[in-house]
Each structure stands twice: as C-alpha cells, then as structure tokens.
Design a protein around this motif. Sequence first.
Motif, mmCIF file in Angstrom:
data_model
loop_
_atom_site.group_PDB
_atom_site.id
_atom_site.type_symbol
_atom_site.label_atom_id
_atom_site.label_comp_id
_atom_site.label_asym_id
_atom_site.label_seq_id
_atom_site.Cartn_x
_atom_site.Cartn_y
_atom_site.Cartn_z
ATOM 1 N N UNK A 127 26.292 -17.210 33.010
ATOM 2 C CA UNK A 127 26.639 -17.489 31.630
ATOM 3 C C UNK A 127 26.099 -18.839 31.201
ATOM 4 N N UNK A 128 25.618 -18.895 29.967
ATOM 5 C CA UNK A 128 25.159 -20.176 29.420
ATOM 6 C C UNK A 128 26.095 -20.649 28.304
ATOM 7 N N UNK A 129 27.273 -20.014 28.213
ATOM 8 C CA UNK A 129 28.263 -20.425 27.222
ATOM 9 C C UNK A 129 29.651 -20.395 27.865
ATOM 10 N N UNK A 130 30.701 -20.176 27.115
ATOM 11 C CA UNK A 130 32.068 -20.246 27.637
ATOM 12 C C UNK A 130 32.509 -19.025 28.443
ATOM 13 N N UNK A 131 31.686 -17.997 28.492
ATOM 14 C CA UNK A 131 32.037 -16.815 29.273
ATOM 15 C C UNK A 131 31.876 -17.101 30.767
ATOM 16 N N UNK A 132 32.659 -16.393 31.568
ATOM 17 C CA UNK A 132 32.486 -16.489 33.020
ATOM 18 C C UNK A 132 31.206 -15.743 33.390
ATOM 19 N N UNK A 133 30.628 -16.112 34.526
ATOM 20 C CA UNK A 133 29.479 -15.372 35.023
ATOM 21 C C UNK A 133 29.892 -13.931 35.274
ATOM 22 N N UNK A 134 28.995 -12.998 35.034
ATOM 23 C CA UNK A 134 29.268 -11.581 35.260
ATOM 24 C C UNK A 134 29.282 -11.320 36.763
ATOM 25 N N UNK A 135 30.391 -10.767 37.255
ATOM 26 C CA UNK A 135 30.532 -10.502 38.687
ATOM 27 C C UNK A 135 29.843 -9.192 39.050
ATOM 28 N N UNK A 136 29.134 -9.209 40.165
ATOM 29 C CA UNK A 136 28.490 -8.002 40.657
ATOM 30 C C UNK A 136 29.503 -7.172 41.442
ATOM 31 N N UNK A 137 29.236 -5.883 41.634
ATOM 32 C CA UNK A 137 30.154 -5.038 42.411
ATOM 33 C C UNK A 137 30.298 -5.545 43.848
ATOM 34 N N UNK A 138 31.374 -5.143 44.490
ATOM 35 C CA UNK A 138 31.651 -5.613 45.853
ATOM 36 C C UNK A 138 30.598 -5.161 46.856
#
Length: 151
Positions: A50-61
């Motif tokens: 993320x380049x803003x206030x969102x969390x990074x997108x988590x990849x599947x386990x």
Amino acid sequence: ARRAPLSVLKSVVRTNFVPEHYPATVERLYAWSPDECIPEFYCDASVFASSNELKDLEVPSWCASPEDFVRYHRELLESQEVSKHIHLWIDLTFGINATGPASIRERNCPLVVKGDAYRGSKVSTSSPGAARLFSVPHPRRAVSQPEKLED
C-alpha cells in the motif's frame, strides 16, 4: 486502491474514506469482487504494498510472499492447459460468444428483466458492459507437447 493517492480514492470512490471497508486479503478481495484479477497479479508483486492508509494486501496462506503469488499465477497463465483453452475464453469475453445468439448458446449473457414483471416484461440479453472486439473465432494458440523424459 492500494496504489492510488488518497485524494483520488476520496474523490472517485468514497468521500468518507474508511480503510477497513477495503479488502485486506486476497481471499476477501475475491469474495467481494470475484472478477478482480488484475494483470499485475501475473507480473508485479508491488501491487500488494500500500502507498496510502490501507494495509498491505495479504497473500493466501499457501503463498510465502507476494512474489510467490505472482510466480504461481504466472506459471498457471503460461501452462499448457491454459494455452490449449485461452482462445475459448477470448471468444467468451471479447469475441463471437460475448454477445448475441452465440452468447445465449454458450450461456454467457446476463438476463436483465426490463419493465414491469406484471405487465409483460421483456428479457434482454444485452449487457451495458459487453464489448465485442472480434467477429470471428479466435485462433487456437500453438501448443507444443512437452518432451518426455526417458528413464
């Protein structure tokens, strides 16, 4: 959304920006928007950051990292199985089976009811988002057979 400036998200998507309203994982992204398969998922692991206030997108386990996710998807996209059938997907999405009678035959059309259901409604198979780019069947991709290893 993770790559767009916050000012763009607020002006185009939602004026009241709430980070929790956006999917935090790939699983949630697909549950929320099953057709969301951006090209970067096949070539650019930076889209998970993320380049803003969102969390990074988590990849599947089952993935060790965003790079692992991209590598896995790229391998699938370039596989023999996908290569053998991608012309059919192109025909459904952009070609001869995207609209008209062929889309009905292939069960590839939304059925939108227009009018009053009690006063003779009409069922339409046209979609405002459908764009037919090809008028002839897309050619098959030439797929070579993998070499067999000798024992």
